[in-house]
Design a protein around this motif. Structure first.
Motif, PDB file in Angstrom:
ATOM      1  N   SER A 242       0.830  -1.209   0.000  1.00 47.38           N
ATOM      2  CA  SER A 242       0.000   0.000   0.000  1.00 47.38           C
ATOM      3  C   SER A 242       0.863   1.257   0.000  1.00 47.38           C
ATOM      4  O   SER A 242       0.525   2.263  -0.647  1.00 47.38           O
ATOM      5  N   ILE A 243       1.975   1.214   0.719  1.00 47.62           N
ATOM      6  CA  ILE A 243       2.905   2.353   0.724  1.00 47.62           C
ATOM      7  C   ILE A 243       3.473   2.582  -0.670  1.00 47.62           C
ATOM      8  O   ILE A 243       3.549   3.711  -1.158  1.00 47.62           O
ATOM      9  N   VAL A 244       3.843   1.492  -1.338  1.00 40.46           N
ATOM     10  CA  VAL A 244       4.392   1.621  -2.692  1.00 40.46           C
ATOM     11  C   VAL A 244       3.327   2.128  -3.662  1.00 40.46           C
ATOM     12  O   VAL A 244       3.616   2.924  -4.564  1.00 40.46           O
ATOM     13  N   VAL A 245       2.082   1.683  -3.499  1.00 41.31           N
ATOM     14  CA  VAL A 245       0.979   2.174  -4.339  1.00 41.31           C
ATOM     15  C   VAL A 245       0.831   3.682  -4.192  1.00 41.31           C
ATOM     16  O   VAL A 245       0.676   4.411  -5.184  1.00 41.31           O
ATOM     17  N   CYS A 246       0.887   4.185  -2.964  1.00 39.38           N
ATOM     18  CA  CYS A 246       0.771   5.626  -2.744  1.00 39.38           C
ATOM     19  C   CYS A 246       1.947   6.373  -3.376  1.00 39.38           C
ATOM     20  O   CYS A 246       1.771   7.460  -3.946  1.00 39.38           O
ATOM     21  N   ALA A 247       3.141   5.798  -3.301  1.00 42.07           N
ATOM     22  CA  ALA A 247       4.295   6.422  -3.952  1.00 42.07           C
ATOM     23  C   ALA A 247       4.111   6.447  -5.469  1.00 42.07           C
ATOM     24  O   ALA A 247       4.440   7.446  -6.133  1.00 42.07           O
ATOM     25  N   ALA A 248       3.562   5.369  -6.024  1.00 40.00           N
ATOM     26  CA  ALA A 248       3.316   5.316  -7.473  1.00 40.00           C
ATOM     27  C   ALA A 248       2.274   6.348  -7.894  1.00 40.00           C
ATOM     28  O   ALA A 248       2.391   6.968  -8.960  1.00 40.00           O
ATOM     29  N   LEU A 249       1.254   6.549  -7.072  1.00 44.62           N
ATOM     30  CA  LEU A 249       0.240   7.566  -7.378  1.00 44.62           C
ATOM     31  C   LEU A 249       0.855   8.960  -7.342  1.00 44.62           C
ATOM     32  O   LEU A 249       0.521   9.821  -8.173  1.00 44.62           O
ATOM     33  N   ALA A 250       1.751   9.197  -6.393  1.00 41.95           N
ATOM     34  CA  ALA A 250       2.446  10.484  -6.332  1.00 41.95           C
ATOM     35  C   ALA A 250       3.304  10.687  -7.578  1.00 41.95           C
ATOM     36  O   ALA A 250       3.366  11.801  -8.133  1.00 41.95           O
ATOM     37  N   PHE A 251       3.942   9.602  -8.036  1.00 43.03           N
ATOM     38  CA  PHE A 251       4.733   9.694  -9.266  1.00 43.03           C
ATOM     39  C   PHE A 251       3.859  10.067 -10.456  1.00 43.03           C
ATOM     40  O   PHE A 251       4.222  10.941 -11.264  1.00 43.03           O
ATOM     41  N   ALA A 252       2.705   9.420 -10.579  1.00 45.12           N
ATOM     42  CA  ALA A 252       1.799   9.722 -11.700  1.00 45.12           C
ATOM     43  C   ALA A 252       1.327  11.163 -11.646  1.00 45.12           C
ATOM     44  O   ALA A 252       1.277  11.858 -12.676  1.00 45.12           O
ATOM     45  N   LEU A 253       0.990  11.634 -10.453  1.00 44.70           N
ATOM     46  CA  LEU A 253       0.514  13.010 -10.300  1.00 44.70           C
ATOM     47  C   LEU A 253       1.595  14.015 -10.655  1.00 44.70           C
ATOM     48  O   LEU A 253       1.363  14.958 -11.434  1.00 44.70           O
ATOM     49  N   LEU A 254       2.802  13.827 -10.117  1.00 46.14           N
ATOM     50  CA  LEU A 254       3.883  14.779 -10.369  1.00 46.14           C
ATOM     51  C   LEU A 254       4.411  14.668 -11.795  1.00 46.14           C
ATOM     52  O   LEU A 254       4.895  15.660 -12.356  1.00 46.14           O
ATOM     53  N   ALA A 255       4.323  13.473 -12.388  1.00 43.14           N
ATOM     54  CA  ALA A 255       4.704  13.346 -13.800  1.00 43.14           C
ATOM     55  C   ALA A 255       3.774  14.179 -14.671  1.00 43.14           C
ATOM     56  O   ALA A 255       4.209  14.836 -15.631  1.00 43.14           O
ATOM     57  N   GLY A 256       2.481  14.178 -14.331  1.00 40.14           N
ATOM     58  CA  GLY A 256       1.534  15.001 -15.059  1.00 40.14           C
ATOM     59  C   GLY A 256       1.838  16.483 -14.890  1.00 40.14           C
ATOM     60  O   GLY A 256       1.750  17.269 -15.849  1.00 40.14           O
ATOM     61  N   VAL A 257       2.200  16.878 -13.672  1.00 37.21           N
ATOM     62  CA  VAL A 257       2.564  18.288 -13.413  1.00 37.21           C
ATOM     63  C   VAL A 257       3.796  18.665 -14.219  1.00 37.21           C
ATOM     64  O   VAL A 257       3.875  19.744 -14.831  1.00 37.21           O
ATOM     65  N   GLY A 258       4.792  17.771 -14.252  1.00 33.82           N
ATOM     66  CA  GLY A 258       6.004  18.054 -15.015  1.00 33.82           C
ATOM     67  C   GLY A 258       5.758  18.165 -16.502  1.00 33.82           C
ATOM     68  O   GLY A 258       6.306  19.038 -17.172  1.00 33.82           O
ATOM     69  N   LEU A 259       4.894  17.310 -17.033  1.00 31.70           N
ATOM     70  CA  LEU A 259       4.569  17.378 -18.463  1.00 31.70           C
ATOM     71  C   LEU A 259       3.831  18.664 -18.790  1.00 31.70           C
ATOM     72  O   LEU A 259       4.070  19.304 -19.828  1.00 31.70           O
ATOM     73  N   ARG A 260       2.914  19.066 -17.914  1.00 29.76           N
ATOM     74  CA  ARG A 260       2.168  20.304 -18.148  1.00 29.76           C
ATOM     75  C   ARG A 260       3.101  21.512 -18.076  1.00 29.76           C
ATOM     76  O   ARG A 260       2.979  22.430 -18.882  1.00 29.76           O
ATOM     77  N   ARG A 261       4.053  21.478 -17.143  1.00 28.22           N
ATOM     78  CA  ARG A 261       4.995  22.590 -17.036  1.00 28.22           C
ATOM     79  C   ARG A 261       5.888  22.652 -18.272  1.00 28.22           C
ATOM     80  O   ARG A 261       6.214  23.736 -18.765  1.00 28.22           O
ATOM     81  N   ALA A 262       6.295  21.482 -18.801  1.00 27.11           N
ATOM     82  CA  ALA A 262       7.160  21.464 -19.986  1.00 27.11           C
ATOM     83  C   ALA A 262       6.459  21.956 -21.230  1.00 27.11           C
ATOM     84  O   ALA A 262       7.082  22.479 -22.152  1.00 27.11           O
ATOM     85  N   SER A 263       5.131  21.788 -21.285  1.00 30.25           N
ATOM     86  CA  SER A 263       4.388  22.183 -22.482  1.00 30.25           C
ATOM     87  C   SER A 263       4.020  23.667 -22.478  1.00 30.25           C
ATOM     88  O   SER A 263       3.540  24.186 -23.492  1.00 30.25           O
TER      89      SER A 263
END
Length: 264
Positions: A242-263
């Motif tokens: 469950s801890i790893v799942v939450c870390a993976a969700l944080a990765f998905a969220l911040l990856a989306g933020v990074g892609l939006r910032r790059a665009s």
């Protein structure tokens, strides 16, 4: 406060992230993810050694993880192909560990705790071991930060500055072995690499500097630890995964933020 098992579990997860944040950043920068897996898999052999000799599990894990780290470092210095070497050592160590544990009476039913962690069973002694090991690793990284970073960015630059990249690589591998021994109780051998890599990878997309990435990775890891425990309590799911799942969700969220910032 420490008499509450959930508080001990939360403190164990947060303590672990003190080390996994900055160390995981170097693992990502140096592309050492597979090395982290190999060291983590060797931890199971350390568990078998400890159970067979009545040593503390943390000590047995640390001894074998250090042996794996030194072996890989020596082979890397001799020019061995790392993908093949790590693949062989990782799976061999895991297989030998699982087979060895099967010969130790009375531990077969507890094997999942070593593979996936049992953070809810962390004792006060475990908590001291986790915080002590994580603080040691954090202290080493802070002490060697500029040298480690220079050796990571450019080995030729490191040589010109009087820094031996091989020594810095060995320091990282030894620190990784300590973290593996510390993290075994929290997330287990099969998920240790995930807690090293995922928070650091999540921080990489939004951090503006190496120092910011290391700090943010620790914050993400701590938040994932608390969030994973909450998810486990709410839905009765395994705490470590469950801890790893939450870390993976944080990765998905911040990856989306990074892609939006790059665009933009």
């Amino acid at each position: 406060m420490l008499d509450d098992f959930l508080m001990r579990a939360a403190l164990a997860g947060i303590g672990l992230t003190l080390a996994t944040g900055p160390l995981g950043s170097f693992v990502v920068w140096r592309r050492m993810a597979y090395f982290g897996d190999a060291t983590a898999h060797a931890a199971i052999l350390g568990v078998a050694l400890a159970l067979a000799t009545d040593l503390p599990v943390g000590l047995g894990t640390l001894v074998v993880a250090l042996a794996m780290a030194v072996t890989v470092s020596v082979l890397a210095g001799k020019g061995w192909a790392m993908d093949t070497t790590l693949g062989t050592l990782a799976h061999a160590a895991l297989a030998f560990g699982l087979v060895a544990i099967s010969f130790v009476h009375g531990v077969r039913t507890d094997l999942s705790a070593y593979l996936f962690g049992d953070i809810l069973a962390v004792s006060k002694t475990d908590l001291a071991f986790i915080w002590g090991g994580a603080s040691l690793v954090l202290g080493i990284i802070v002490w060697r930060w500029s040298r480690l970073l220079t050796a990571t960015l450019n080995e030729d630059l490191a040589f010109s500055a009087g820094i031996d990249p091989r020594r810095e690589r060995l320091i990282l591998t030894l620190a990784l072995a300590v973290v593996v021994a510390v993290a075994l109780k929290v997330v287990g051998a099969l998920l240790i690499a995930a807690m090293l890599i995922i928070p650091a990878a999540a921080a990489r997309g939004v951090a503006r500097s190496p120092e910011a990435m290391a700090v943010l990775a620790s914050i993400i890891g701590a938040a994932a630890s608390v969030g994973g425990l909450a998810l486990s309590l709410w839905q009765d799911t395994p705490a470590g995964p469950s801890i790893v799942v939450c870390a993976a969700l944080a990765f998905a969220l911040l990856a989306g933020v990074g892609l939006r910032r790059a665009s933009t």
